[in-house]
Design an enzyme around this catalytic site. Structure first.
Site, mmCIF file in Angstrom:
data_model
loop_
_atom_site.group_PDB
_atom_site.id
_atom_site.type_symbol
_atom_site.label_atom_id
_atom_site.label_comp_id
_atom_site.label_asym_id
_atom_site.label_seq_id
_atom_site.Cartn_x
_atom_site.Cartn_y
_atom_site.Cartn_z
ATOM 1 C CG ASN A 1 -0.459 -0.285 2.516
ATOM 2 O OD1 ASN A 1 0.599 -0.859 2.663
ATOM 3 N ND2 ASN A 1 -1.171 0.138 3.532
ATOM 4 C CB CYS B 1 -5.448 -1.134 -1.585
ATOM 5 S SG CYS B 1 -6.705 -0.527 -0.433
ATOM 6 C CD GLU C 1 -5.610 -5.641 -1.623
ATOM 7 O OE1 GLU C 1 -5.157 -4.491 -1.415
ATOM 8 O OE2 GLU C 1 -6.120 -6.338 -0.742
HETATM 9 N N1 THU Z 1 -5.301 -1.619 2.784
HETATM 10 C C1 THU Z 1 -4.775 -2.324 1.738
HETATM 11 O O1 THU Z 1 -3.672 -2.021 1.251
HETATM 12 N N2 THU Z 1 -5.515 -3.361 1.248
HETATM 13 C C2 THU Z 1 -6.699 -3.794 1.759
HETATM 14 O O2 THU Z 1 -7.326 -4.678 1.184
HETATM 15 C C3 THU Z 1 -7.169 -3.227 3.024
HETATM 16 C C4 THU Z 1 -6.579 -1.893 3.372
HETATM 17 C C5 THU Z 1 -4.523 -0.467 3.299
HETATM 18 C C6 THU Z 1 -5.068 0.880 2.940
HETATM 19 C C7 THU Z 1 -4.467 1.761 4.021
HETATM 20 O O3 THU Z 1 -3.175 2.198 3.594
HETATM 21 C C8 THU Z 1 -4.288 0.825 5.216
HETATM 22 O O4 THU Z 1 -4.460 -0.490 4.707
HETATM 23 C C9 THU Z 1 -5.297 1.057 6.324
HETATM 24 O O5 THU Z 1 -6.601 1.055 5.845
#
Ligand code: THU
Length: 132
Positions: free
Chosen positions: A45, A56, A58
């Site tokens: 992320n 994110c 992903e």
């Molecule tokens: N986050 C992800 O990278 N992927 C997910 O599927 C859930 C949330 C990240 C976004 C943000 O930087 C941190 O987790 C907290 O929400």
């Protein structure tokens, strides 16, 4: 599909997690996936001072997918800072669905599941074709 080495894939997700840019949430996430042609792609992320613009893990993974030749995903896992399996958020389930193989497996907090189990009756590319 049972030949997927989930421990090895999780190790790739962990390595990606270590590269996360998370000055705001301090919640690093790493994701890794295997493509139909056997590549491993990964992502972390990447947050932004304009919080809603956060990418994110992903999202980074999908960029890696295309940067390394595209194709479809057959297996996916995602981890938090402690290396524990993390469930992809709703938006990212949709993102993964778009690039999933006919059968895509995900390591989840409640075991190995198919993409159709984690985003049932998903809206996808086929709907755009069939409902014109
Ligand atoms: N986050 C992800 O990278 N992927 C997910 O599927 C859930 C949330 C990240 C976004 C943000 O930087 C941190 O987790 C907290 O929400």
């Amino acid at each position: 599909m049972s030949e997927i080495n989930w421990d090895a894939l999780r190790a790739k997700a962990n390595a990606a997690m270590k590269k996360a840019y998370v000055p705001y949430s301090k919640f690093p996430v790493g994701a890794a996936a295997i493509t139909e042609d056997g590549r491993v792609v990964s992502g972390c992320n990447i947050e932004n001072a304009s919080y809603g613009l956060t990418l994110c893990a992903e999202c980074s993974l999908v960029s890696d997918l295309f940067a390394t030749g595209g194709g479809r995903l057959i297996a996916f896992t995602c981890v938090d800072a402690h290396g524990n399996v993390l469930m992809p958020c709703g938006r990212c389930r949709q993102l993964l669905f778009e690039h999933s193989a006919e059968v895509m497996l995900l390591e989840t907090v409640s075991g190995i599941k198919t993409i159709n189990q984690v985003i049932p009756d998903a809206f996808g590319p086929r709907d755009l074709e069939e409902r014109k």
